[in-house]
Design a protein around this motif. Structure first.
Motif, PDB file in Angstrom:
ATOM      1  N   UNK A 410      50.245  50.238  30.406  1.00 48.32           N
ATOM      2  CA  UNK A 410      50.562  49.443  31.628  1.00 48.32           C
ATOM      3  C   UNK A 410      49.231  49.215  32.326  1.00 48.32           C
ATOM      4  N   UNK A 444      62.676  54.298  35.129  1.00 49.19           N
ATOM      5  CA  UNK A 444      61.992  54.530  36.472  1.00 49.19           C
ATOM      6  C   UNK A 444      62.690  55.478  37.682  1.00 49.19           C
ATOM      7  N   UNK A 468      61.187  41.679  22.007  1.00 47.50           N
ATOM      8  CA  UNK A 468      60.367  42.765  20.876  1.00 47.50           C
ATOM      9  C   UNK A 468      61.032  42.575  19.611  1.00 47.50           C
TER      10      UNK A 468
ATOM     11  N   UNK B 342      58.904  47.363  34.019  1.00 52.41           N
ATOM     12  CA  UNK B 342      59.780  47.304  32.906  1.00 52.41           C
ATOM     13  C   UNK B 342      59.728  46.351  31.992  1.00 52.41           C
ATOM     14  N   UNK B 343      59.614  45.079  32.378  1.00 57.19           N
ATOM     15  CA  UNK B 343      59.272  43.688  31.650  1.00 57.19           C
ATOM     16  C   UNK B 343      58.029  44.033  30.971  1.00 57.19           C
ATOM     17  N   UNK B 344      56.896  44.433  31.669  1.00 54.52           N
ATOM     18  CA  UNK B 344      55.738  44.446  31.044  1.00 54.52           C
ATOM     19  C   UNK B 344      55.743  45.505  29.771  1.00 54.52           C
ATOM     20  N   UNK B 345      56.562  46.779  30.228  1.00 54.34           N
ATOM     21  CA  UNK B 345      56.635  47.773  29.109  1.00 54.34           C
ATOM     22  C   UNK B 345      57.408  47.025  27.897  1.00 54.34           C
ATOM     23  N   UNK B 346      58.266  46.092  28.170  1.00 57.05           N
ATOM     24  CA  UNK B 346      58.862  45.262  26.852  1.00 57.05           C
ATOM     25  C   UNK B 346      57.897  44.362  26.294  1.00 57.05           C
TER      26      UNK B 346
END
Lengths: 619, 450
Positions: A410, A444, A468, B342-346
């Motif tokens: 990230x 988180x 995904x 979280x969305x970016x991690x997806x």
């Protein structure tokens, strides 16, 4: 009597049909030089009690009944003007959040000076001298007088706040979760300071906390609150040695600790009842393991079961004994052991990180030239195997979270390399990286900001699958979401509801389900339980342990809470200022640390002196 | 008679068609219907929706334009059309439109507001207030006959409105399971609207209810005609502004870095130019274009319409900065929130994150800002008309009405009714728009209590 005597205090928010009663019939007394801890989970009315004593209740709330006498004078009868002289004078309060309780545009001297002018009529040079003395009392150098809050660290701010409150020479100091926002080492210092000041000045101290270990370190008497009532109150040593109330016993039993490794934590089902609940009988009846018919119809009165030990429970001491003698085995669940952590396997690690670094450039001037670098993560190496938990421990600002985000890509790492299932992550770009994200997921800390409030739980859980795993059709996704929601212990109708309808613990379950939906191999848990109450924390830790066994997940568990580490992790890495200072097998590291920093961390953790202070928690 | 479609009409009907199509396509989506049902169940939402609907209805009626066919000069000649474009509203309000006095007259007046030389019955010229040509002209004795006549007609109008409402209620209002505070509020508001309409229908053909302006036009007629201009400016401008504000604002906040720099540079530059001057300059350029190319426009109405559209476009292109800055700040905050992480991690794509995670979470801001902008734009039109760069002076608008009334405020006794009429109509429009948006925002907020 000298000190503060609270008698039958009741606070309510008058409402049309149903009044909210956050505090109901609370009585306790704090003598001079005595520390009383008010212990309870969030929402049980601890803070509301403190605010009622300070007469600072929020809009709409009022004290419906009771007395609060400070040296025989009833605070609740005083006029607002007279109360202003008491507030910050004879009765002072320090708050939880040191970042927001100081005015950012006033220097330390001005802030303390305000209190001095109000309560001791000191101005000018005399006030400055007095302020310097107060700073000395809280172990700050006098140069700090001219500092602004932003120039101080969290611990220093809390010291300044304490100094301000000492300006009025209070007889009783109320400390509302004074160290919750601070790191363990700072917490230990502040608690030590409060203890020392109390002894020096002979103040009474009302310590409000949710942390059993903090209460044990600090208090002479402990009062346990539940749903607006004090359910048990006893001298510290007695309470910790032989807790009588089922709730108190449960609170002790749900604590994760090194010596409970591999055991399932005892859990307290349900949650603290809302303030508008109506209780025909005992308030704890719904969640009590020892409940019987009388509990549901008749509210128990407080009675003295031993000198100084008050209890609000129908159980006779004898009935309570067996469970107390062998807590944890009270219900069947507690005796079920999760399989022992997988023995160190020979297979290659799920995650391997070598010399990872994240540097943030500091830009200066008109042309934004790079003037320096902040080395948030500075050469970290670690590896985690399948079914194994690596705990990453460190104080705030040490780079734990940055490391997690860099592993997930990230944030782009500055240097270093990482491998997931043997495949290097560094060279992956665009679509290839996107595909790989299914294999590593994160949960988180804050369950409130980690779920989009505008999406239904179903949409939240399915989002990752849609992004995904495009090969799944809508029906398969829906089925999988249902099975996940079931696995994390939520009802199926949760899928059609919005996140705000759930409590913190339930939201954390949703976040875990969301992460598991894409079948990751690695789950990064970024302080997943630090925003939760202890009883809920136990539920989440149990869930995590189950899921790890079922799916063979590798956990990177980021935390500052050493007792959770001891309970859950097989390996520990201690991080400081971007580097890992010590790493090793959990039991060895926690019992026999090699580095000084690790030792400091361990010694600062509250409850360390439990072997000195008492006979140890039953169980 | 031949229908005429002005550009703004086309846009308006296109917008309406899109909205209706969306409603029809999404009619089965329970999750989308529920919030709107909640709006209509609330008292405030239902009442303001009714008032807004009346305004929109008047605006739509006023957008059905046509030209009259002139009487054939010679038989066999190709049909000739009048150069004056009228609307369905004009047709409905024909008596109001045609009953033009000489100059000012007060509301419900029977005499003109200024003295003129009149020849008395005895043949002597005196200076007196002459009788109006239309207002109260049917009264034999304007002094004694006035109150009985007004009362009688007023009661009749109220009765008519009440009966019409009653008929509507009997046919539609008694459906089962309809008891909610919103329903009763809606019917109460409707009753009030029917009564007001009944009063106006009964009185307006015989009196100038809101008086007349400098050239003797009925102020009620002018106010009703101004509604369309206000709505057009409010809606078209926000529609033009919205895409800029949304995309640029959210993109700046979410992506940061270079994109943020460019967008900030853009709106800081725009903001550093005095707004009114920028608009004035742009309007003047457009105006010159329009005036040097008279062949582009068949009628005066088409020209005024082009100028209105140009004004909307200019206001829209300069007006997005405020909302964009607001959204940038909000997006900056949201992008750090963990659900976006979280969305970016997806591996969710940026466009999808913007649409699913950021946009819905700033919609409450957008809605509030839009309504404030809508109200502000209706008012800005008045200011710009005052400076002389607003809508075409020949076009009816609240701005032009206020502008016309401005000088007369210095008169003694004061001519107040033009301003009052514009105020009443604008106030009702802006207030109901604000209240409606408030209810919508509340209903769309998942955290609000149901």
């Amino acid at each position: 009597m000298k000190g503060l005597v609270v008698d039958n205090l009741r606070v309510e928010f008058p409402g049309g049909e149903r009044s909210l009663v956050p505090v109901d019939g609370v009585s306790f007394a704090i003598g001079a030089n005595e520390c009383v801890a008010l212990l309870g989970e969030s929402g049980c009315g601890k803070s509301m009690t403190a605010l009622a004593l300070m007469r600072l209740l929020p809009e709409g709330a009022r004290v419906a009944a009771g007395h609060a006498r400070l040296d025989g004078q009833d605070l609740l009868d005083l006029s607002e003007q007279a109360m202003r002289a008491v507030r910050g004078g004879r009765l002072a309060m320090i708050f939880q959040e040191p970042m927001t309780s100081l005015n950012p545009v006033m220097t330390v001297a001005e802030q303390i000076g305000e209190a001095l002018a109000m309560h001791r009529r000191l101005t000018g040079a005399a006030a400055r001298r007095a302020a310097a003395e107060l700073l000395k009392a809280v172990d700050l150098p006098p140069e700090r007088l001219d500092a602004y809050p932003f120039q101080l660290s969290g611990g220093q701010r809390q010291r300044v706040l304490i100094a301000m409150m000492l300006a009025g020479e209070p007889e009783v100091l109320i400390a509302d979760e004074p160290t919750t926002a601070l790191d363990v080492t700072v917490q230990a210092q502040i608690l030590g300071l409060l203890d020392q000041l109390r002894r020096q000045r002979g103040m009474g101290l009302l310590l409000i906390t949710h942390d059993l270990d903090v209460a044990r370190d600090m208090a002479d008497r402990v009062a346990v609150m539940y749903a607006g009532e004090i359910v048990e109150s006893a001298p510290r040593d007695r309470l910790y040695a032989s807790p009588r109330h089922p709730y108190t016993r449960k609170l002790f039993a749900v604590l994760p600790r090194l010596d409970r490794r591999g055991e399932r934590l005892d859990s307290l089902p349900g949650r603290v009842p809302p303030a508008d609940a109506v209780f025909p009988g005992c308030r704890f009846a719904e969640r009590c393991p020892n409940v019987f018919a009388r509990c549901r119809t008749e509210a128990p009165a407080a009675r003295e079961v031993a000198p100084g030990h008050w209890l609000r429970c129908h159980l006779e001491p004898e009935e309570g004994r067996p469970a107390a003698a062998n807590p944890g085995s009270g219900d069947v669940v507690a005796s079920v052991l999760t399989p022992a952590p997988t023995p160190p396997s020979v297979e290659s690690p799920v995650l391997e990180v070598r010399d990872l670094a994240v540097h943030f450039p500091i830009r200066k001037g008109l042309l934004r030239r790079v003037a320096g670098r902040i080395k948030a993560v500075d050469g970290v190496s670690l590896s985690i195997r399948s079914g194994e938990t690596l705990a990453l421990v460190g104080e705030s600002g040490c780079g734990k979270t940055t490391l997690a985000r860099a592993v997930l890509r990230l944030i782009e790492p500055t240097a270093g390399e990482s491998w997931l299932d043997g495949e290097a992550l560094g060279p992956l770009r665009g679509e290839a990286l996107r595909r790989k994200r299914a294999k590593m997921q994160i949960v988180f800390q804050d369950p409130f900001s980690s779920l989009n409030p505008r999406l239904r739980v179903g949409e939240i859980v399915e989002e990752g699958m849609a992004a995904l795993l495009p090969e799944l059709d809508a029906r398969t996704r829906r089925d999988r979401a249902r099975s996940l929601i079931d696995q994390v212990g939520l009802p199926l109708d949760a899928l059609d509801r919005y996140p705000h309808e759930f409590s913190g613990g339930q939201r954390q379950r949703i976040a875990i389900a969301r992460a598991l939906a894409v079948e990751p191999r690695l789950l990064i848990l970024d302080e997943p339980t630090s925003a939760l109450d202890v009883s809920v924390q136990a539920q989440i830790l149990n869930l995590l342990a189950d899921l790890q066994v079922r799916h063979g997940l590798a956990y990177l568990f980021i935390t500052h809470n050493l007792s959770v580490v001891g309970y859950l992790a097989s390996q520990v890495a201690v991080m400081r200022a971007g580097r890992i200072v010590e790493t090793g097998e959990t039991r060895t590291l926690l019992t026999n640390p090699r580095e000084d920093y690790t030792r400091t961390l361990l010694e600062s953790a509250p409850g360390r002196n439990r072997t000195r202070a008492g006979t140890g928690v039953a169980g | 008679m031949k229908p005429v479609i002005l550009w703004s009409d086309a846009l308006l009907f296109l917008m309406l068609a899109v909205i209706l199509l969306l409603v029809w396509l999404l009619r089965d989506q329970e999750s989308l219907r529920a919030p709107w049902r909640r709006v209509m169940r609330g008292r405030m939402g239902a009442a303001s929706a009714v008032i807004l609907a009346v305004y929109v209805g008047i605006g739509l009626l006023d957008s059905l334009h046509y030209v009259e066919r002139l009487p054939d000069a010679e038989p066999g000649q190709a049909a000739q059309y009048s150069g004056e474009v009228r609307s369905a509203l004009d047709a409905l309000l024909t008596p109001l439109r045609e009953q033009v006095e000489k100059t000012y007259s007060a509301p419900f007046a029977t005499h003109l507001y200024v003295k003129e030389a009149v020849t008395g019955p005895d043949g002597v010229d005196i200076r007196d207030y002459p009788r109006l040509r239309h207002g109260g002209a049917h009264l034999v004795d304007p002094v004694a006959g006035f109150w009985p006549d007004v009362t009688w007609r007023g009661l009749l109008g109220l009765l008519g409105g009440g009966v019409a409402w009653g008929l509507l209620w009997l046919t539609l209002g008694r459906s089962p399971g309809s008891a909610s505070p919103g329903r009763s509020a809606m019917w109460t508001t409707l009753l009030a609207m029917f009564c007001v309409t009944g009063l106006l229908v009964a009185l307006a053909p015989h009196y100038h209810v809101f008086g007349t302006d400098k050239v003797g036009q009925d102020v009620l007629y002018l106010s009703l005609k101004s509604i369309r201009t206000g709505l057009m400016i409010g809606t078209l401008t926000t529609l033009i502004m919205l895409p800029f504000a949304l995309t640029l604002g959210i993109a700046a906040g979410y992506f940061g870095g270079f994109i943020d720099d460019v967008i900030q540079y853009l709106y800081t530059t725009l903001n550093s130019i005095p707004g009114v001057l920028l608009i004035a300059a742009a309007v003047l350029v457009v105006q010159v274009q329009i005036e040097t190319h008279p062949q582009w426009f068949e009628t005066a109405a088409a020209r005024g319409d082009a100028r209105l559209l140009a004004l909307c476009a200019i206001l829209g292109l300069t007006g997005w900065t405020g909302l964009a800055r607001l959204l940038r700040g909000e997006a900056l905050k949201l992008r750090e929130l963990e659900f976006v992480q979280a969305a970016r991690a997806f591996g969710v794509r940026h466009a999808r994150i913007l649409a699913r995670h950021l946009l819905p979470n700033v919609m409450h801001l957008v809605l509030i800002a839009l309504v404030i902008d809508f109200s502000g734009l209706v008012l800005a039109e008045a200011v710009l008309s005052y400076v002389g760069v607003g809508v075409d002076p020949g076009m009816n608008s609240f701005g032009n009405m206020i502008n016309g009334a401005r000088l007369e405020l210095a008169r003694e006794p004061v001519v107040w009714w033009q301003l009052a009429a514009a105020f009443v109509f604008m106030f009702a429009l802006v207030l109901s728009a604000n209240l409606f948006a408030d209810s919508v925002r509340e209903a769309l907020d998942p955290k609000a209590k149901k």
